[in-house]
Every structure is written in structure tokens, then in C-alpha cells.
Design a protein around this motif. Structure first.
Motif, PDB file in Angstrom:
ATOM      1  N   VAL A  38       0.835  -1.201   0.000  1.00  0.00           N
ATOM      2  CA  VAL A  38       0.000   0.000   0.000  1.00  0.00           C
ATOM      3  C   VAL A  38       0.869   1.250   0.000  1.00  0.00           C
ATOM      4  N   LEU A  39       1.965   1.245   0.756  1.00  0.00           N
ATOM      5  CA  LEU A  39       2.862   2.395   0.749  1.00  0.00           C
ATOM      6  C   LEU A  39       3.383   2.640  -0.661  1.00  0.00           C
ATOM      7  N   THR A  40       3.799   1.594  -1.342  1.00  0.00           N
ATOM      8  CA  THR A  40       4.296   1.735  -2.714  1.00  0.00           C
ATOM      9  C   THR A  40       3.226   2.331  -3.616  1.00  0.00           C
ATOM     10  N   GLN A  41       1.993   1.862  -3.482  1.00  0.00           N
ATOM     11  CA  GLN A  41       0.885   2.401  -4.282  1.00  0.00           C
ATOM     12  C   GLN A  41       0.668   3.879  -3.989  1.00  0.00           C
ATOM     13  N   ARG A  42       0.685   4.241  -2.699  1.00  0.00           N
ATOM     14  CA  ARG A  42       0.451   5.640  -2.316  1.00  0.00           C
ATOM     15  C   ARG A  42       1.579   6.537  -2.818  1.00  0.00           C
ATOM     16  N   LEU A  43       2.822   6.076  -2.712  1.00  0.00           N
ATOM     17  CA  LEU A  43       3.945   6.873  -3.193  1.00  0.00           C
ATOM     18  C   LEU A  43       3.863   7.075  -4.706  1.00  0.00           C
ATOM     19  N   ARG A  44       3.502   6.053  -5.430  1.00  0.00           N
ATOM     20  CA  ARG A  44       3.352   6.186  -6.891  1.00  0.00           C
ATOM     21  C   ARG A  44       2.237   7.163  -7.237  1.00  0.00           C
ATOM     22  N   HIS A  45       1.141   7.074  -6.502  1.00  0.00           N
ATOM     23  CA  HIS A  45       0.009   7.975  -6.729  1.00  0.00           C
ATOM     24  C   HIS A  45       0.429   9.426  -6.496  1.00  0.00           C
ATOM     25  N   LEU A  46       1.135   9.680  -5.401  1.00  0.00           N
ATOM     26  CA  LEU A  46       1.586  11.034  -5.085  1.00  0.00           C
ATOM     27  C   LEU A  46       2.592  11.532  -6.123  1.00  0.00           C
ATOM     28  N   GLU A  47       3.424  10.628  -6.611  1.00  0.00           N
ATOM     29  CA  GLU A  47       4.395  11.000  -7.643  1.00  0.00           C
ATOM     30  C   GLU A  47       3.673  11.366  -8.942  1.00  0.00           C
ATOM     31  N   GLN A  48       2.683  10.585  -9.328  1.00  0.00           N
ATOM     32  CA  GLN A  48       1.917  10.874 -10.541  1.00  0.00           C
ATOM     33  C   GLN A  48       1.147  12.185 -10.427  1.00  0.00           C
ATOM     34  N   ALA A  49       0.739  12.533  -9.208  1.00  0.00           N
ATOM     35  CA  ALA A  49       0.019  13.785  -8.977  1.00  0.00           C
ATOM     36  C   ALA A  49       0.969  14.982  -8.961  1.00  0.00           C
ATOM     37  N   GLY A  50       2.271  14.724  -9.002  1.00  0.00           N
ATOM     38  CA  GLY A  50       3.242  15.803  -9.018  1.00  0.00           C
ATOM     39  C   GLY A  50       3.525  16.397  -7.639  1.00  0.00           C
ATOM     40  N   LEU A  51       3.154  15.668  -6.578  1.00  0.00           N
ATOM     41  CA  LEU A  51       3.332  16.188  -5.221  1.00  0.00           C
ATOM     42  C   LEU A  51       4.642  15.732  -4.585  1.00  0.00           C
TER      43      LEU A  51
END
Length: 111
Positions: free
Chosen positions: A49-62
Motif C-alpha cells: 500500500v505504501l508503494t501504491q500511495r507513493l506512486r500515486h503522489l508521484e503521478q500527482a506531481g506532489l
């Protein structure tokens, strides 16, 4: 090409609505962090889940991922300039939660 005026609001709702996102962002507010550090600091989050959240935040440009290209692998994440713009909001959320915890302690309610 014009962007929807609500695009940032939609992104923010999507990001902040996911479980663990606020805690992950709050960890990154403190400076660059390795995934293992974030995982230890955010009780209950799994590696997947951490990996998924980090990827999501990276894709959002945050956040930005930095791979040092060494073995054993060393990767760090940090807030981008856009992610830094969330600092006042994250601080307000943290303060809100701290006030609620103090109120519950004062009333004897631990939940």
C-alpha cells in the motif's frame, strides 16, 4: 488546451481521500525519506500500500522519487514545490487532530 478549473480540487480530493495519504505527506514534510522510514513511522501501512500511495503522489506531481542508482538499492522521496504548497493544509489537519485528541483526553474518552 484549457484545463478544468476544478482539476486541482479533484486531484486534492482524490489524494487526500485515500487512506494513509495524509500520514505519508506529513512524513515527507519533515524532509526526504526512504520508504522504510515512512513505513515504520506510519503504523499499520503495508509495503504494498505504501508503494501504491507513493506512486500515486508521484503521478500527482506532489512528490519526487530519487533513485541513487547504487546496490543495495537506495531510493528517497521528497515533496516537490507543488507538494510544499500543501504544507499549510497539512499543518492545519495535524493541528485539528491534536486538538481533538486533547479534547478526548480531557473528557476521558480515548476514541
Amino acid at each position: 488546451m484549457t484545463q478544468s478549473p476544478n482539476r486541482d480540487l479533484e486531484m486534492l480530493a482524490d489524494v487526500l481521500g485515500c487512506k494513509w495519504m495524509i500520514q505519508v505527506l506529513q512524513q515527507l514534510q519533515q524532509g526526504p525519506r526512504r520508504p522504510s522510514h515512512i513505513r515504520r513511522a506510519v503504523a499499520g501501512i503495508s509495503e504494498k500500500v505504501l508503494t501504491q500511495r507513493l506512486r500515486h503522489l508521484e503521478q500527482a506531481g506532489l512528490i519526487q522519487r530519487h533513485d541513487y542508482g547504487v546496490f543495495p538499492r537506495r531510493v528517497e522521496y521528497r515533496l516537490t514545490a507543488r507538494g510544499e504548497e500543501l504544507r499549510p493544509l497539512l499543518d492545519a489537519i495535524r493541528e485539528f487532530c491534536e486538538r481533538g485528541a486533547r479534547r478526548r483526553r480531557a473528557s476521558g474518552n480515548r476514541r
